[in-house]
Design an enzyme around this catalytic site. Structure first.
Site, PDB file in Angstrom:
ATOM      1  N   TYR A 181       5.708  50.876  10.977  1.00  0.00           N
ATOM      2  CA  TYR A 181       5.107  49.625  11.461  1.00  0.00           C
ATOM      3  C   TYR A 181       3.799  49.912  12.197  1.00  0.00           C
ATOM      4  CZ  TYR A 181       4.664  44.998  13.471  1.00  0.00           C
ATOM      5  OH  TYR A 181       4.211  43.757  13.801  1.00  0.00           O
ATOM      6  N   PHE A 197     -19.709  33.247  -1.426  1.00  0.00           N
ATOM      7  CA  PHE A 197     -18.645  33.121  -2.419  1.00  0.00           C
ATOM      8  C   PHE A 197     -17.767  31.942  -1.978  1.00  0.00           C
ATOM      9  CE2 PHE A 197     -14.444  34.091  -4.182  1.00  0.00           C
ATOM     10  CZ  PHE A 197     -14.799  33.973  -5.510  1.00  0.00           C
ATOM     11  N   ASP A 198     -17.003  31.372  -2.912  1.00  0.00           N
ATOM     12  CA  ASP A 198     -16.300  30.115  -2.581  1.00  0.00           C
ATOM     13  C   ASP A 198     -15.332  30.227  -1.411  1.00  0.00           C
ATOM     14  OD1 ASP A 198     -14.531  31.539  -4.142  1.00  0.00           O
ATOM     15  OD2 ASP A 198     -13.929  29.864  -5.412  1.00  0.00           O
ATOM     16  N   ASP A 256     -20.835  40.980   3.114  1.00  0.00           N
ATOM     17  CA  ASP A 256     -19.620  40.686   2.372  1.00  0.00           C
ATOM     18  C   ASP A 256     -19.677  41.738   1.254  1.00  0.00           C
ATOM     19  OD1 ASP A 256     -17.755  39.780   0.582  1.00  0.00           O
ATOM     20  OD2 ASP A 256     -18.391  37.683   0.633  1.00  0.00           O
ATOM     21  N   ALA A 291     -17.597  43.301  -1.025  1.00  0.00           N
ATOM     22  CA  ALA A 291     -16.571  43.485  -2.055  1.00  0.00           C
ATOM     23  C   ALA A 291     -17.044  44.404  -3.190  1.00  0.00           C
ATOM     24  CB  ALA A 291     -16.167  42.119  -2.621  1.00  0.00           C
ATOM     25  N   LYS A 343     -11.829  44.579  -5.328  1.00  0.00           N
ATOM     26  CA  LYS A 343     -12.933  44.815  -6.270  1.00  0.00           C
ATOM     27  C   LYS A 343     -13.270  46.303  -6.211  1.00  0.00           C
ATOM     28  CE  LYS A 343     -13.276  40.247  -5.308  1.00  0.00           C
ATOM     29  NZ  LYS A 343     -12.404  39.560  -4.368  1.00  0.00           N
ATOM     30  N   HIS A 388     -11.206  23.614  -7.473  1.00  0.00           N
ATOM     31  CA  HIS A 388     -11.056  24.125  -8.836  1.00  0.00           C
ATOM     32  C   HIS A 388      -9.708  24.783  -9.102  1.00  0.00           C
ATOM     33  CE1 HIS A 388     -12.941  27.099  -6.253  1.00  0.00           C
ATOM     34  NE2 HIS A 388     -12.414  28.040  -6.993  1.00  0.00           N
TER      35      HIS A 388
HETATM   36  N1  F0G Z   1     -16.217  37.823  -1.131  1.00  0.00           N
HETATM   37  C1  F0G Z   1     -16.612  37.946  -2.409  1.00  0.00           C
HETATM   38  C2  F0G Z   1     -18.035  38.277  -2.720  1.00  0.00           C
HETATM   39  C3  F0G Z   1     -15.687  37.748  -3.423  1.00  0.00           C
HETATM   40  O1  F0G Z   1     -16.090  37.859  -4.698  1.00  0.00           O
HETATM   41  C4  F0G Z   1     -14.344  37.436  -3.085  1.00  0.00           C
HETATM   42  C5  F0G Z   1     -13.356  37.206  -4.117  1.00  0.00           C
HETATM   43  C6  F0G Z   1     -13.994  37.333  -1.740  1.00  0.00           C
HETATM   44  C7  F0G Z   1     -14.962  37.532  -0.787  1.00  0.00           C
HETATM   45  C8  F0G Z   1     -12.595  36.994  -1.315  1.00  0.00           C
HETATM   46  O2  F0G Z   1     -11.760  38.074  -1.480  1.00  0.00           O
HETATM   47  O3  F0G Z   1     -10.040  37.356  -3.148  1.00  0.00           O
HETATM   48  O4  F0G Z   1      -9.695  39.333  -1.679  1.00  0.00           O
HETATM   49  O5  F0G Z   1      -9.611  37.058  -0.741  1.00  0.00           O
HETATM   50  N2  F0G Z   1     -13.643  37.043  -5.287  1.00  0.00           N
HETATM   51  C9  F0G Z   1     -12.733  36.890  -6.387  1.00  0.00           C
HETATM   52  C10 F0G Z   1     -13.520  36.580  -7.621  1.00  0.00           C
HETATM   53  C11 F0G Z   1     -11.571  36.028  -6.159  1.00  0.00           C
HETATM   54  O6  F0G Z   1     -12.874  36.241  -8.626  1.00  0.00           O
HETATM   55  O7  F0G Z   1     -14.743  36.707  -7.628  1.00  0.00           O
HETATM   56  P1  F0G Z   1     -10.183  37.931  -1.787  1.00  0.00           P
END
Ligand code: F0G
Length: 467
Positions: free
Chosen positions: A74, A126-127, A216, A218, A259, A451
């Protein structure tokens, strides 16, 4: 070169997973049942799944072996310290906070730094990042560089518009802007990379105004590879050195390790500010988990640590970025306009241009997305008025997308060139009769991230005429 192929896969396949193309009539039924929302289709009914490159990659034998080392304690698990070590090595940051995926990093970070009405600039959100900022009362604003909207093949179209950013800071006042974000690579604007020069300049602007600057990150490794390939002065550096330099200009970073962590689950926040790290950790413990596992199991943490050790391998990155570029060339040859140059993780078809007879409020991107499934069992995702339209939950303002795109994301180390050739063949077939495609109307929708759950119906030929 007509027969150009990307550098062959720098791996061989040790384990396989069966996929099948179900009959066309069944695919048509499935679309109706799913209300034309591809998120509602079962994975077993998909032949080639290009919905996302997130968490869908294949792990290496080293990563599978690492799972056995997962320490499930833990508190203070050995796995965490391996994870922390590699992240510190890449980012140079003092505090590493684990989370189970990127959006939790966004949630705990924005909960800690944002006050209602604060602005959050980004090259392009990102969304989930946009939604989390809004959810905490923030106002996300995008400053993509002017080249982003041009058709020319210009490198670093992911850059932030530093002039507009600085003008905005001066207009709104730094006290209302706790942090500036930069998404590397810039997913929502075509997976385009950001240059080191742009990172440095943004860092200087933020420094001058006393605003935190965060990535950000990823897809940081893909971004670093593009810098090596295209930005003068970086050819003799290793991708790892380039990544380290990128991180040296920011105060911290949020990462979805699904990613470039080459893992199926995971993420982290890396930062230098001790007080902020303490506040984030307090919230993390309430909503996600203790500070040495943050919602991940010990084996997940091992997979990310091993993945981060592999992702900066230059043979891997040359294959990865090359495969995406190859796919882009095949799609163009098939007659569909794409965002150029090819991004790091996906090809984005410009559905607005491909289907000019379908207006944005009838979702041309969704029309193409549905058709890809209908014709070829292929799953892509709309990134246009369906994803970014609707209404701002804070201001009630009507939102519009700048482009009507369809993203074909390539999972890491999963599909071969012949899978991609198959997709291009399906697109070539659709191209020939694209004028017959019809738009969609909304039957039901949610206010945030609509979406994922939206229900749609295809417009009838009569409805198309009336509109
Ligand atoms: N930031 C970026 C640039 C992303 O592309 C994503 C996720 C996230 C944050 C959020 O990360 O999914 O681990 O919570 N992108 C995916 C996509 C879902 O399909 O582009 P997460």
């Amino acid at each position: 070169m007509d027969d150009w192929r990307y550098p062959a896969e720098p791996f061989r396949i040790k384990s396989v997973e069966s996929i099948t193309l179900i009959p066309r009539a069944r695919r048509e039924e499935i679309l109706k049942e799913a209300r034309y929302n591809i998120f509602k289709i079962k994975a077993e009914h998909i032949y080639i799944d290009l919905l996302t490159d997130s968490g869908t990659g294949a792990m290496s034998s080293e990563q599978w072996a690492a799972l056995m080392r997962g320490d499930e304690s833990y508190a203070g698990a050995r796995s965490f310290y391996r994870f922390e070590k590699i992240i510190k090595e890449i980012t140079g940051k003092k505090f590493i906070i684990p989370v189970h995926q990127g959006r939790v990093a966004e949630n705990v970070f924005f909960s800690t730094v944002l006050k209602k009405g604060d602005y959050v600039p980004n090259n392009t959100h990102f969304d989930t990042t946009r939604a989390n900022a809004q959810h905490k009362g923030g106002i996300p604003v995008d400053f993509p560089c002017p080249e982003a909207s041009l058709d020319d093949e210009i490198p670093f179209k992911g850059n932030i518009d530093t002039q507009r950013l600085e003008g905005f800071i001066e207009e709104k006042g730094a006290e209302h802007i706790p942090v500036v974000f930069m998404t590397v690579t810039n997913n929502s604007s075509g997976g385009q990379p950001v240059s080191m020069a742009n990172i440095k300049e943004t860092s200087e602007i933020c420094g001058k105004h006393g605003i935190m600057f965060f990535f950000d990150c990823a897809r940081f490794a893909e971004n670093a590879y593009f810098i090596k390939k295209s930005e003068p002065g970086f050819q003799d550096k290793t991708v790892k050195e380039i990544a380290q330099e990128m991180f040296s200009y920011v105060d911290g970073a949020l990462m979805s390790a699904k990613k470039d962590g080459l893992a199926n689950m995971g993420g982290f926040i890396a930062l230098n500010d001790e007080e902020l790290a303490r506040r984030i950790t307090e919230l993390l413990i309430v909503i996600e988990g203790f500070s040495t596992y943050g919602g991940m199991s010990g084996r997940d943490i091992e997979a990310v640590a091993a993945g981060l050790n592999e992702v900066l391998n230059e043979d891997y990155l040359a294959y990865r970025v090359g495969q995406v570029e190859y796919f882009g060339k095949m799609i163009e040859k098939a007659g569909a306009p794409i965002i150029k140059p090819a991004g790091g993780h996906a090809i984005f078809i410009d559905a607005g241009k491909f289907l000019p007879h379908i207006k944005p409020d009838q979702f041309p991107g969704q029309a193409l997305t549905v058709e890809l499934y209908r014709e070829g069992g292929i799953r892509a995702v709309e990134i246009g008025s369906l994803m970014f339209g609707g209404y701002d939950p804070n201001t009630g303002e009507k939102l519009t997308a700048t482009k009507e795109l369809v993203r074909l994301a390539i999972p890491r180390r999963v599909y071969t060139a012949s899978h991609l050739d198959y997709v291009a063949d399906i697109i070539a077939g659709i191209s020939k009769r694209k004028d017959q495609l019809r738009g969609y109307k909304i039957l039901r929708q949610a206010t945030l991230l609509r979406h994922f759950t939206i229900e749609l119906d295809e417009l009838s030929p009569e409805e198309v005429k009336v509109r």
